[in-house]
Design a protein around this motif. Sequence first.
Motif: not given
Length: 228
Positions: A41-43, A152-163
């Motif tokens: 999540l930090m990444l 914002t879109i990038n952050l949401l996609v990144s968080l979904i992928y990380a999870i």
Amino acid sequence: VLILGGILFLYFINIRWLPHGQYAVYERTLIGLLNVAVIGLMLATYTSRFVFPLMSLEGRNFWILGLLPISRERLLLSKFAYAASVTVTTSVGLALLSEVMLRLPWPVIAIHLLAMLVLSLGLSAISVGLGTYLVNLKETNPSKIATGFGGTINLLVSLIYAILAILLAGVPTLIYFADQELRSQELVFVDRMRSWLYVSLAVQLVLGAAAVILPLRLGMRAFRRMEF
């Protein structure tokens, strides 16, 4: 990022002397997986804040990139290589330190490090690819680029992928301990458990490959069509 990484480093090197460093092995494995989740999540926040704006920060000099005697694909890959080298080195190093201090079995360490590698490469590719596809050449403030629509879109996609990557890292971990338990009882499901373990690892690799290839291709296609 340095402060958060430093805090994690101090925490990891002291895990052995903390109360949860003396738990049973399966409980320490859960703690190790949670540590992997924290790093992941930090990444995701790091790449969204610092990697996503890389292409946009070229700004008014962006036209020079189109005149360089190298292919645009290679230029984009260089951005990805730069981001991946930083994220992989930091995340894998911290995760390895955490796993060693928790005294986890080496198969579990290998599973978690593989998840960390897949996570780092995927997050770097997502931020570089979407950062090129949603490039904003009019803004010079990296904070505004990162907090804008594209960021914002990038952050949401990144968080979904990380999870998803973290959950997929937990599945083979559970299967590994189930395999150990069945083996100790000499039951007939050991081979099936091993096949599930390999399938879960394969799914994780496929997800990581898709997270690297698709955003980079999207960014390359957008970069190739740009006119300077």
